[in-house]
Design a protein around this motif. Structure first.
Motif, PDB file in Angstrom:
ATOM      1  N   LEU A  51       0.992  -1.321  -0.017  1.00  0.00           N
ATOM      2  CA  LEU A  51       0.285   0.012   0.121  1.00  0.00           C
ATOM      3  C   LEU A  51       1.220   1.251  -0.295  1.00  0.00           C
ATOM      4  O   LEU A  51       0.433   2.000  -0.272  1.00  0.00           O
ATOM      5  CB  LEU A  51      -0.868   0.223   1.061  1.00  0.00           C
ATOM      6  CG  LEU A  51      -1.777  -1.049   1.057  1.00  0.00           C
ATOM      7  CD1 LEU A  51      -3.244  -0.594   2.417  1.00  0.00           C
ATOM      8  CD2 LEU A  51      -2.976  -0.895   0.489  1.00  0.00           C
ATOM      9  N   ALA A  52       2.210   1.507   0.544  1.00  0.00           N
ATOM     10  CA  ALA A  52       2.745   2.668   0.669  1.00  0.00           C
ATOM     11  C   ALA A  52       2.779   2.735  -1.088  1.00  0.00           C
ATOM     12  O   ALA A  52       3.773   3.770  -1.017  1.00  0.00           O
ATOM     13  CB  ALA A  52       4.343   2.202   1.636  1.00  0.00           C
ATOM     14  N   GLY A  53       3.340   1.635  -1.523  1.00  0.00           N
ATOM     15  CA  GLY A  53       3.540   1.911  -2.669  1.00  0.00           C
ATOM     16  C   GLY A  53       2.642   2.851  -3.596  1.00  0.00           C
ATOM     17  O   GLY A  53       3.077   3.309  -4.714  1.00  0.00           O
ATOM     18  N   ASP A  54       1.641   3.079  -3.680  1.00  0.00           N
ATOM     19  CA  ASP A  54       0.145   4.030  -3.932  1.00  0.00           C
ATOM     20  C   ASP A  54       0.009   5.533  -3.291  1.00  0.00           C
ATOM     21  O   ASP A  54       0.185   5.391  -2.061  1.00  0.00           O
ATOM     22  CB  ASP A  54      -0.911   2.897  -3.844  1.00  0.00           C
ATOM     23  CG  ASP A  54      -2.359   3.593  -4.737  1.00  0.00           C
ATOM     24  OD1 ASP A  54      -2.285   5.210  -4.812  1.00  0.00           O
ATOM     25  OD2 ASP A  54      -3.168   2.335  -4.838  1.00  0.00           O
ATOM     26  N   HIS A  58      -1.549   6.205   1.144  1.00  0.00           N
ATOM     27  CA  HIS A  58      -0.012   6.147   2.171  1.00  0.00           C
ATOM     28  C   HIS A  58      -0.887   6.235   3.638  1.00  0.00           C
ATOM     29  O   HIS A  58      -0.502   5.679   4.924  1.00  0.00           O
ATOM     30  CB  HIS A  58       0.798   7.779   2.390  1.00  0.00           C
ATOM     31  CG  HIS A  58       1.676   7.435   1.145  1.00  0.00           C
ATOM     32  ND1 HIS A  58       2.837   6.606   1.342  1.00  0.00           N
ATOM     33  CD2 HIS A  58       1.462   7.971   0.803  1.00  0.00           C
ATOM     34  CE1 HIS A  58       3.611   6.706   0.240  1.00  0.00           C
ATOM     35  NE2 HIS A  58       2.554   7.517  -0.465  1.00  0.00           N
ATOM     36  N   ASP A  59      -1.941   6.639   4.104  1.00  0.00           N
ATOM     37  CA  ASP A  59      -2.833   6.872   5.698  1.00  0.00           C
ATOM     38  C   ASP A  59      -2.964   5.385   5.300  1.00  0.00           C
ATOM     39  O   ASP A  59      -2.877   4.917   6.713  1.00  0.00           O
ATOM     40  CB  ASP A  59      -3.791   7.824   5.623  1.00  0.00           C
ATOM     41  CG  ASP A  59      -3.060   9.314   5.403  1.00  0.00           C
ATOM     42  OD1 ASP A  59      -2.015   9.712   5.836  1.00  0.00           O
ATOM     43  OD2 ASP A  59      -3.750   9.648   4.538  1.00  0.00           O
ATOM     44  N   HIS A  92       9.628   0.614  10.849  1.00  0.00           N
ATOM     45  CA  HIS A  92      11.020   1.337   9.917  1.00  0.00           C
ATOM     46  C   HIS A  92      10.225   1.928   8.849  1.00  0.00           C
ATOM     47  O   HIS A  92       9.935   3.103   8.201  1.00  0.00           O
ATOM     48  CB  HIS A  92      11.741   0.419   9.602  1.00  0.00           C
ATOM     49  CG  HIS A  92      12.918   1.437   8.576  1.00  0.00           C
ATOM     50  ND1 HIS A  92      13.970   2.247   8.580  1.00  0.00           N
ATOM     51  CD2 HIS A  92      13.012   0.362   6.883  1.00  0.00           C
ATOM     52  CE1 HIS A  92      14.134   2.410   7.212  1.00  0.00           C
ATOM     53  NE2 HIS A  92      13.311   1.381   6.343  1.00  0.00           N
ATOM     54  N   ARG A  93       9.496   0.921   8.479  1.00  0.00           N
ATOM     55  CA  ARG A  93       8.272   0.965   7.081  1.00  0.00           C
ATOM     56  C   ARG A  93       7.090   1.750   7.541  1.00  0.00           C
ATOM     57  O   ARG A  93       6.311   3.212   6.804  1.00  0.00           O
ATOM     58  CB  ARG A  93       7.909  -0.522   6.596  1.00  0.00           C
ATOM     59  CG  ARG A  93       8.910  -1.408   6.135  1.00  0.00           C
ATOM     60  CD  ARG A  93       8.296  -2.407   5.727  1.00  0.00           C
ATOM     61  NE  ARG A  93       8.774  -3.281   5.059  1.00  0.00           N
ATOM     62  CZ  ARG A  93       8.559  -4.485   4.604  1.00  0.00           C
ATOM     63  NH1 ARG A  93       7.321  -5.186   4.345  1.00  0.00           N
ATOM     64  NH2 ARG A  93       9.752  -4.806   3.912  1.00  0.00           N
ATOM     65  N   GLN A  94       7.025   2.543   8.989  1.00  0.00           N
ATOM     66  CA  GLN A  94       5.535   3.358   9.302  1.00  0.00           C
ATOM     67  C   GLN A  94       6.293   4.517   9.583  1.00  0.00           C
ATOM     68  O   GLN A  94       5.515   6.079   8.723  1.00  0.00           O
ATOM     69  CB  GLN A  94       5.170   2.655  10.655  1.00  0.00           C
ATOM     70  CG  GLN A  94       3.694   3.664  10.558  1.00  0.00           C
ATOM     71  CD  GLN A  94       3.441   3.403  11.965  1.00  0.00           C
ATOM     72  OE1 GLN A  94       4.273   3.371  13.315  1.00  0.00           O
ATOM     73  NE2 GLN A  94       2.010   3.036  12.517  1.00  0.00           N
ATOM     74  N   ALA A  95       7.509   4.880   9.770  1.00  0.00           N
ATOM     75  CA  ALA A  95       8.648   5.769   9.740  1.00  0.00           C
ATOM     76  C   ALA A  95       8.078   6.986   8.195  1.00  0.00           C
ATOM     77  O   ALA A  95       7.717   8.067   7.991  1.00  0.00           O
ATOM     78  CB  ALA A  95       9.505   6.280  10.410  1.00  0.00           C
ATOM     79  N   LEU A  96       8.521   6.054   7.502  1.00  0.00           N
ATOM     80  CA  LEU A  96       8.538   6.137   6.188  1.00  0.00           C
ATOM     81  C   LEU A  96       7.403   6.895   5.445  1.00  0.00           C
ATOM     82  O   LEU A  96       7.691   7.341   5.056  1.00  0.00           O
ATOM     83  CB  LEU A  96       9.179   5.733   5.379  1.00  0.00           C
ATOM     84  CG  LEU A  96      11.013   4.164   5.579  1.00  0.00           C
ATOM     85  CD1 LEU A  96      11.199   3.296   4.600  1.00  0.00           C
ATOM     86  CD2 LEU A  96      11.935   5.551   5.526  1.00  0.00           C
ATOM     87  N   VAL A 100       6.413  10.911   4.219  1.00  0.00           N
ATOM     88  CA  VAL A 100       5.638  11.188   3.295  1.00  0.00           C
ATOM     89  C   VAL A 100       4.999  12.318   3.311  1.00  0.00           C
ATOM     90  O   VAL A 100       4.462  12.789   2.089  1.00  0.00           O
ATOM     91  CB  VAL A 100       6.061  10.060   2.353  1.00  0.00           C
ATOM     92  CG1 VAL A 100       5.252  10.792   0.817  1.00  0.00           C
ATOM     93  CG2 VAL A 100       7.051   8.629   1.740  1.00  0.00           C
ATOM     94  N   VAL A 101       3.860  11.673   4.215  1.00  0.00           N
ATOM     95  CA  VAL A 101       2.793  12.231   4.439  1.00  0.00           C
ATOM     96  C   VAL A 101       2.578  13.638   5.300  1.00  0.00           C
ATOM     97  O   VAL A 101       2.115  14.244   5.826  1.00  0.00           O
ATOM     98  CB  VAL A 101       1.250  12.053   4.379  1.00  0.00           C
ATOM     99  CG1 VAL A 101       1.058  10.425   3.965  1.00  0.00           C
ATOM    100  CG2 VAL A 101       1.591  11.089   6.208  1.00  0.00           C
TER     101      VAL A 101
END
Length: 625
Positions: A51-54, A58-59, A92-96, A100-101
């Motif tokens: 989902l992070a790639g869309d 992002h939320d 880590h992925r959540q921080a990225l 972004v937002v």
């Protein structure tokens, strides 16, 4: 074939399968956690990453990855440290995604927790070699720290990541050199953003050399992402050299960035937009013919920072007119710049007297409105301080002088309206002071207390109210220590810092906490007023008006009248108020309190507050006041 939203059909099908699998695992884990929680955590990580790639989801990704982190925390409680790596990946992925937002403070907290989890996992021997994952997490943490104004802490984390990446490079095969180049690029760009261009050039050249070496050793292994990062670093180096006036040296790097972009476009046209977004971060501009080099040199200013318009300061609190006892001198700016009369010869054996003299001269210039010359003088003092600190081999005297000078530079830049630059200088002063506190606590503690308070102010002026709370809290803690050992010398400063912390908390909507610290400030001001009634009257008046505002904020309406009436009574004839006090802010506070009290039936107190506010406004308008 693609779906309606442009996602390849296979990827969309994978996402739907994952969503169904996650839903089934949630139901199973709710009934029987132990067998299914691990599978759920892994599936949530996979779905969150997808989902992070869309950009439109992002939320949703943030929520899924937060759920994954919670699952791994539950697994830690059940099975111990073996699940630390999973928790670290989720955080880590959540921080990225949070970064972004633009949810930077949350991103920083998640990135910090990811680094802590990895440190713990490595220390416990849970992972065989977690240096690569730790380096990635450190770079992410560095980026989030920088976005919340903590640039020097960011530099420390990225430097640590570079050291880890160096240790992972295989000298025989060069494996790991691409990741090292990426970390070196991050470090060089951060140095440039902090105004340390000569150091940035050295590090960025190392990054370019490492990228080239990695490409020569294994050309087939180089991904589009590697090429894009190489292009961005080449362009950052070209811009930094241009800013230093070394345009001939910059030319080949502009050409290299352009060629690398063309390589990405040829290999994977869909990735070109990503490359351009990456390059745009560093000022890339397309030429008329479609090449990247034509417009590059004019895209950014010499500092390497993106040109932008500073936001207007419209952070008037509601209720308005907080009586702020932080430094409020705002000399009128004299735009004339005079050449420095200071000697340009090499620094003497002991440059500290010169640094002190330049500081005193700069502050005197600022007081009479010659701001540009004051900034130039402090820039010279900072250069001397850096040289002295480097020559001192880590000694405290020169470093303390540098920290003090940086703090003064931040104040004067703020008076000149250079808000972002002011934040940078004060942030460096605080960072340096924290390092020195253990070495020379008696000298550094008062300096760090003042600088931390200033850092809170600088962040607040830029609208970063939540970020401002931490340094304001740090300042109060330091002033408490100082006031404990020297009440006569520091109780007034403690009261001022408490007042400012109350403002920071109010601006962050933490009203109950704000009331508590404001009550502490009032108690101290009462003691000071009993000791020196005339000298301390204005401070107590400001503190009482702020207390009334805090009470009004949480709708304790019946308690607002008492501190308001006391403030008006203590003030008496307004002509007694010292001209250097913030009479305009006090007038605004009392006028608002008058309106508030009138609406709630306290007409006599409202009338007195309104009259005093009007008298203060007339006083403020008088020439020379």
């Amino acid at each position: 074939m693609e779906t309606h939203d442009g996602t390849p059909a296979a990827e969309a099908a994978k996402r739907r399968d994952l969503e169904r699998r996650v839903a089934a695992l949630r139901r199973a884990a709710a009934v029987q956690p132990d067998p299914f929680l691990g599978e759920l955590g892994y599936a949530l990580l996979e779905l969150g990453g997808l989902l992070a790639g869309d950009p439109d989801r992002h939320d949703e990704s943030i929520g899924i990855l937060g759920e994954a982190a919670d699952a791994y925390r539950d697994l830690l409680a059940l099975h111990g440290d073996v699940h630390l790596p999973g928790l670290a990946v989720a955080l880590h992925r959540q921080a990225l995604s949070l970064g972004v937002v633009g949810r930077r403070e949350e991103a920083r907290a998640a990135a910090d927790a990811a680094v802590a989890a990895l440190h713990r996992a490595i220390g416990k021997g849970v992972v065989e070699d977690g240096r690569g994952e730790l380096a990635d997490a450190l770079v992410n943490l560095g980026n989030q720290l920088a976005e919340t104004g903590r640039h020097h802490e960011a530099l420390d984390r990225i430097t640590e990541a570079v050291a880890l990446r160096r240790s992972l490079v295989d000298p025989a095969t060069g494996a790991g050199s691409g990741a090292l180049a990426s970390s070196l690029g991050d470090l060089g760009i951060k140095l440039g953003e902090m105004g340390r261009q000569p150091e940035a050039v050295d590090v960025l050249r190392q990054a370019i050399g490492t990228y080239r070496d990695a490409a020569e050793r294994a050309p087939g292994a180089r991904t589009t992402g590697d090429t894009a990062e190489h292009a961005a670093v080449a362009f950052a180096l070209a811009r930094t050299l241009t800013g230093l006036g070394r345009t001939q040296e910059a030319g080949p790097y502009f050409a290299e960035a352009t060629a690398l972009r063309a390589e990405v476009e040829a290999r994977e046209p869909r990735a070109t937009a990503f490359v351009d977004r990456l390059l745009n971060l560093y000022g890339y501009g397309r030429g008329r013919g479609g090449a990247g080099g034509g417009d590059m040199p004019g895209a950014r200013d010499e500092s390497g920072a993106g040109t932008r318009t500073e936001p207007r300061d419209e952070s008037v609190p509601e209720p308005p007119g907080e009586a702020r006892t932080e430094p409020s001198v705002e000399p009128s700016t004299d735009t004339r710049t005079e050449p420095s009369t200071e000697p340009r010869s090499a620094a003497p054996a002991d440059p500290l007297p010169d640094i002190d003299r330049l500081n005193s001269r700069a502050l005197a210039l600022a007081e009479v409105g010659r701001i540009d010359l004051a900034v130039a003088t402090l820039d010279q003092a900072v250069a001397l301080g850096r040289a002295a600190a480097a020559a001192d081999g880590g000694g405290a005297r020169a470093a303390v002088a540098l920290a003090r000078t940086l703090h003064n530079l931040g104040l004067v830049r703020a008076w000149a309206g250079r808000r972002a630059q002011a934040l940078e200088a004060v942030d460096e002063a605080v960072h340096l002071g924290r390092r020195l506190l253990v070495v020379a606590p008696d000298v550094v503690r008062p300096l760090l207390a003042e600088a931390a308070d200033s850092l809170g102010s600088r962040l607040a002026v830029l609208g970063r109210h939540r970020d401002a709370v931490a340094p304001a809290t740090e300042s109060v803690a330091l002033y408490r220590q100082l006031a404990h050992t020297d009440p006569l010398g520091y109780e007034g400063e403690l009261a001022r810092a408490l007042n400012n912390l109350g403002i920071r908390l109010t601006d962050s909507d933490r009203h109950a906490e704000s009331l508590a610290v404001t009550e502490q400030a009032v108690d101290i001001h009462r003691r000071l007023h009993r000791r020196e009634p005339e000298k301390q009257r204005d401070g107590l008046v400001h503190a009482l008006s702020n207390l009334a505002l805090r009470l009004a904020r949480i709708e304790r309406a019946d308690e607002v009248a008492q501190p308001t009436a006391e403030a008006v009574r203590l003030l008496g004839p307004v002509e007694r108020m010292h001209p250097s006090n913030d009479t305009a802010a006090l007038a605004e506070s009392l006028a608002w309190l008058a309106w508030y009290l009138r609406k709630r039936g306290h007409r006599d107190t409202a009338r007195d507050a309104a009259r005093t506010a009007e008298e203060l406004r007339r006083l403020t308008a008088k020439p020379g006041r």
